[in-house]
Scaffold this active site. Sequence first.
Site, PDB file in Angstrom:
ATOM      1  N   GLU A 194     -11.770  -2.448  -3.569  1.00  0.00           N
ATOM      2  CA  GLU A 194     -10.620  -1.667  -4.010  1.00  0.00           C
ATOM      3  C   GLU A 194     -10.368  -1.932  -5.492  1.00  0.00           C
ATOM      4  O   GLU A 194      -9.741  -2.920  -5.858  1.00  0.00           O
ATOM      5  CB  GLU A 194      -9.390  -2.036  -3.186  1.00  0.00           C
ATOM      6  CG  GLU A 194      -9.593  -1.946  -1.680  1.00  0.00           C
ATOM      7  CD  GLU A 194      -8.550  -2.729  -0.923  1.00  0.00           C
ATOM      8  OE1 GLU A 194      -7.333  -2.544  -1.182  1.00  0.00           O
ATOM      9  OE2 GLU A 194      -8.934  -3.561  -0.075  1.00  0.00           O
ATOM     10  N   HIS A 220      -9.740   3.174  -0.458  1.00  0.00           N
ATOM     11  CA  HIS A 220      -9.824   2.117   0.559  1.00  0.00           C
ATOM     12  C   HIS A 220     -10.947   2.369   1.566  1.00  0.00           C
ATOM     13  O   HIS A 220     -10.801   2.085   2.753  1.00  0.00           O
ATOM     14  CB  HIS A 220      -8.474   2.004   1.274  1.00  0.00           C
ATOM     15  CG  HIS A 220      -8.160   0.625   1.786  1.00  0.00           C
ATOM     16  ND1 HIS A 220      -8.767   0.100   2.903  1.00  0.00           N
ATOM     17  CD2 HIS A 220      -7.305  -0.320   1.340  1.00  0.00           C
ATOM     18  CE1 HIS A 220      -8.279  -1.109   3.133  1.00  0.00           C
ATOM     19  NE2 HIS A 220      -7.395  -1.397   2.191  1.00  0.00           N
ATOM     20  N   HIS A 265       0.792  -1.236   0.000  1.00  0.00           N
ATOM     21  CA  HIS A 265       0.000   0.000   0.000  1.00  0.00           C
ATOM     22  C   HIS A 265       0.823   1.285   0.000  1.00  0.00           C
ATOM     23  O   HIS A 265       0.475   2.253   0.677  1.00  0.00           O
ATOM     24  CB  HIS A 265      -0.942  -0.006   1.193  1.00  0.00           C
ATOM     25  CG  HIS A 265      -2.156  -0.879   1.023  1.00  0.00           C
ATOM     26  ND1 HIS A 265      -2.629  -1.280  -0.208  1.00  0.00           N
ATOM     27  CD2 HIS A 265      -2.990  -1.439   1.954  1.00  0.00           C
ATOM     28  CE1 HIS A 265      -3.715  -2.033  -0.028  1.00  0.00           C
ATOM     29  NE2 HIS A 265      -3.948  -2.143   1.266  1.00  0.00           N
TER      30      HIS A 265
END
Length: 359
Positions: free
Chosen positions: A324, A187, A113
């Site tokens: 996502e 997210h 991420h």
Amino acid sequence: MKYETENIITETITEVAKKTLTQLSLHTIENANGTKLIVSNLGAAVVSLFVKDKQDKLTDVVLGYDTHSDYQADEFYLGTVVGRYANRVAGGTVVLDNTTYTLHLREGGYHLHGGLEGFNKKIFQAISFEQEGKSGIIFKYISPHLEEGFPGELQLEVIYTLDDEDVWSIEYKAVCNKTTLINLTQHTYFNLSGNPSNTIDDHQIKILSNYYLPVNKLQVPTGEIAAVHNTPFDFSQPKKIGEDLLKDNEQLQLSNGYDHSFVLEKQHTPILKHAVVVKEPASGITMDVYTTEPAVHFYTGNFLQNIKGKNGIIYHKRSGFCLETQHFPDAPNHRHFPSTVLNAGEEFYSKTVFKFSVD
């Protein structure tokens, strides 16, 4: 359409700017139906999203925090934009234009991420706009060369738009002065019941995909593109999220639930594709998801535990789910996955749409 902003003074968490004061802000967009999106310029985080349920009552359908300091301390990416590379890259070493770059690694040897301090922790410049039937915010951030190991200075725009048809759209635009990697996503954790004290198990979900990406013990894709047919990953027809969660399945056990990418197309195209439909029977709220991305990563909040959220509510496992939209995780290590390379000077563009309605 209505737009409001509120300024808040606080401290950043970046190592470079630690102990310095920086202006953070909250922004509210409201459409003609009363649908309301509240966002922060810290990580472009969605703090609240109010939509009407079948009783015509405005209901907040996303998880979030009460203060900016909560977002600074957050480890779960609640509501934020994730990048430069969403999801996982195994090994952390990539070669671009004959140069080797090392990305920030987590224990276990994978990048996650965007690194130690990805876009979810950055302070964006926020610019509001209004057009007929819609309004929104343009978030801007310049990611410097070698931030978290990624090459090139990346100029990023994330555009949130809310229209009078109850459509929240997200557009990503980026350009870099060196060849780099990019994989961006949003997210937000959704709970369409409006009460995250309840799990999302009874939400009915349909994912318009025939394939998913199995993972290893680090939750990195193995490279296989597996058929969903006759597996707990078959959401080709609507079913409850919790229907197959407790089945004896290695992939569910490895991820403690659903934490997998579903393939929308094996060869990437810029076409806006219908990806997911989710309905919560009690509230009557339906959410349709469309995206130009080749995959949608379905995560059922498996690692939420005793998190103090908005209004004093404690979030636990499966208090919310994420959809996502993104490229395939670990794409740099699998040549048959759609490429996440952005060549120097080329413009990256991606769009995802969340449309809300009531039955």
